[in-house]
Write an enzyme that holds these catalytic residues in place. Structure first.
Site, PDB file in Angstrom:
ATOM      1  N   LYS A   1       0.843  -1.207   0.000  1.00  0.00           N
ATOM      2  CA  LYS A   1       0.000   0.000   0.000  1.00  0.00           C
ATOM      3  C   LYS A   1       0.875   1.253   0.000  1.00  0.00           C
ATOM      4  O   LYS A   1       2.090   1.167   0.247  1.00  0.00           O
ATOM      5  CB  LYS A   1      -0.901  -0.023   1.242  1.00  0.00           C
ATOM      6  CG  LYS A   1      -0.122  -0.111   2.554  1.00  0.00           C
ATOM      7  CD  LYS A   1      -1.044  -0.470   3.720  1.00  0.00           C
ATOM      8  CE  LYS A   1      -0.276  -0.463   5.026  1.00  0.00           C
ATOM      9  NZ  LYS A   1      -1.116  -0.865   6.159  1.00  0.00           N
TER      10      LYS A   1
ATOM     11  N   TYR B   1      13.883  31.231   4.510  1.00  0.00           N
ATOM     12  CA  TYR B   1      12.633  31.849   4.968  1.00  0.00           C
ATOM     13  C   TYR B   1      12.675  32.080   6.473  1.00  0.00           C
ATOM     14  O   TYR B   1      13.111  31.207   7.234  1.00  0.00           O
ATOM     15  CB  TYR B   1      11.444  30.939   4.651  1.00  0.00           C
ATOM     16  CG  TYR B   1      11.113  30.846   3.183  1.00  0.00           C
ATOM     17  CD1 TYR B   1      10.801  31.984   2.439  1.00  0.00           C
ATOM     18  CD2 TYR B   1      11.091  29.618   2.538  1.00  0.00           C
ATOM     19  CE1 TYR B   1      10.485  31.895   1.097  1.00  0.00           C
ATOM     20  CE2 TYR B   1      10.768  29.503   1.192  1.00  0.00           C
ATOM     21  CZ  TYR B   1      10.468  30.651   0.481  1.00  0.00           C
ATOM     22  OH  TYR B   1      10.162  30.555  -0.845  1.00  0.00           O
TER      23      TYR B   1
HETATM   24  C1  LIG Z   1      -0.329  -1.638   6.865  1.00  0.00           C
HETATM   25  C2  LIG Z   1      -0.868  -2.930   7.360  1.00  0.00           C
HETATM   26  C3  LIG Z   1      -0.020  -4.032   7.516  1.00  0.00           C
HETATM   27  C4  LIG Z   1       1.486  -3.939   7.368  1.00  0.00           C
HETATM   28  O1  LIG Z   1       2.010  -3.343   8.528  1.00  0.00           O
HETATM   29  P1  LIG Z   1       3.579  -3.227   8.826  1.00  0.00           P
HETATM   30  O2  LIG Z   1       3.642  -2.845  10.247  1.00  0.00           O
HETATM   31  O3  LIG Z   1       4.115  -2.171   7.916  1.00  0.00           O
HETATM   32  O4  LIG Z   1       4.187  -4.550   8.538  1.00  0.00           O
HETATM   33  C5  LIG Z   1      -0.602  -5.237   7.882  1.00  0.00           C
HETATM   34  N1  LIG Z   1      -1.934  -5.335   8.081  1.00  0.00           N
HETATM   35  C6  LIG Z   1      -2.765  -4.292   7.967  1.00  0.00           C
HETATM   36  C7  LIG Z   1      -4.216  -4.488   8.213  1.00  0.00           C
HETATM   37  C8  LIG Z   1      -2.261  -3.053   7.616  1.00  0.00           C
HETATM   38  O5  LIG Z   1      -3.096  -2.016   7.530  1.00  0.00           O
END
Ligand SMILES: *Cc1c(COP(=O)(O)O)cnc(C)c1O
Length: 373
Positions: free
Chosen positions: A38, A265
């Site tokens: 993601k 800035y």
């Molecule tokens: C983002 C997510 C993961 C992965 O999490 P990490 O801590 O980056 O390994 C796993 N399960 C769900 C439901 C998530 O939203």
């Protein structure tokens, strides 16, 4: 492609392969990795990372949204893609068209998915204590009724741990309770003759701190990219992870900043002695947190150069007084190794009061992404 013009990400696919190998050794037999790709694979670039993982034999992926899932299909990902978040009913046709697997976020949503009227593949989310998505694990009868919905092809049941990174006794007790809630709802489904679904519970820290659990998938995100959320995090499993991503930008010009002069800035940094400074072509629009103004640093020719003054949208200034050879066109490293020094994503995160997950996932669209190893 290999332009490395202004500011860019270098991806080391050999390090990704190494990390995959580490987890394959750690995970129990029968447990497959379902990498979390993601947020553009935590900023690394989802099509490239997922395609590389697919070449390494990985078949299952999870993402947050429909658009992320479609991007993967268009990049040639053929295996299972689980959408972890809510998909609005207007997009249910795409679930079928792209053969995606949708999370059932609660019972009413299961009914809406069923009302679409055509078969859809789903994994049922169970809330075992995080209180985000999922039907509450105590609602056994409500959960069971999801299996009465004839258009749903239920191939998985999962939950999510919310303090698996914690090492305190209360965090460990809470995680144990979540694990127990999960296994007991699965057991009651089995008792009612419901089976044939895969189970998954752990993300990165769930695997690193509870490596003995035996489920069908592990949804590994941050750790697969070779990063920990924070640099001092202790984990139970002894894996050696290598960072996949480096973040670099060009020095645009080098100039003096004389004692008493200020820079940027708000004139937020004033030189106490004569300094040599450099402007670098990366800024907060590229994902360098503005909170690192006067706090963070870069590596130039392997040496530390402090970020001075306020970080701008597209540029920032660093102090190169102690780096005589620094010149326009040189690389400044914001995440990555050079010589004896290394800046990890976790260190950047700590300096910006966040976790590496946020730093990486917010790396900007306009950064070039090039494969280095
Ligand atoms: C983002 C997510 C993961 C992965 O999490 P990490 O801590 O980056 O390994 C796993 N399960 C769900 C439901 C998530 O939203």
């Amino acid at each position: 492609m290999e332009q490395k013009g202004r500011a860019w990400i270098e991806l080391n696919i050999e390090h990704l392969r190494h990390n995959v190998g580490q987890f394959q050794e750690l995970l129990p037999a029968g447990c497959a990795m379902m990498p979390a790709v993601k947020a553009n694979a935590y900023g690394h670039g989802a099509p490239l990372i997922a395609a590389s993982l697919q070449q390494m034999g990985i078949r299952d992926f999870c993402v947050a949204s429909m658009n992320e899932a479609i991007e993967l299909r268009k990049a040639g990902i053929t295996g299972q893609i689980l959408i972890l978040g809510y998909t609005p009913p207007g997009q249910f046709p795409e679930l079928a068209e792209y053969r995606l697997t949708q999370t059932v976020v609660d019972y009413p949503y299961a009914v809406r998915l069923n009302d679409y009227g055509r078969p859809l593949r789903v994994h049922v989310g169970i809330d075992t204590g995080m209180h985000r998505l999922g039907e509450r694990s105590g609602n056994t009868e409500t959960i069971r009724r999801i299996w009465d919905l004839k258009n749903l092809t239920i191939t998985g049941v999962f939950s999510h741990l919310c303090v698996s990174d914690g090492t305190s006794q209360s965090d460990r007790d809470y995680t144990r309770a979540q694990i127990k809630n999960f296994t007991s709802i699965v057991r009651s489904l089995h008792k009612r003759g419901i089976s044939g679904f895969k189970m998954h519970l752990q993300g990165s820290y769930g695997v690193l701190n509870y490596p003995d659990l035996r489920f069908d998938y592990a949804r590994i995100g941050i750790a697969l990219y070779g990063a920990l959320s924070l640099p001092h995090d202790k984990t139970k499993a002894a894996v050696r992870l290598k960072p996949v991503l480096s973040l670099k930008a060009r020095i645009e010009c080098v100039k003096p900043l004389y004692a008493g002069e200020s820079v940027g800035y708000g004139l937020d940094y004033t030189a106490r002695t004569d300094k040599k400074i450099a402007a670098v072509s990366i800024g907060y629009a590229d994902g360098i947190p503005r909170g690192l103004s006067n706090r963070g640093y870069a590596l130039v020719h392997g040496k530390k150069a402090a970020i001075i003054g306020r970080i701008c949208m597209d540029q920032l200034m660093i102090d190169v007084s102690d780096i005589p050879q620094a010149a326009a066109g040189d690389e400044a490293i914001f995440i990555g190794a050079c010589g004896p020094n290394e800046i990890t994503a976790g260190e950047v995160a700590q300096c910006a009061d966040t976790i590496s997950n946020e730093i990486l996932s917010r790396l900007g669209e306009r950064l070039e992404r090039v494969v280095s190893g």
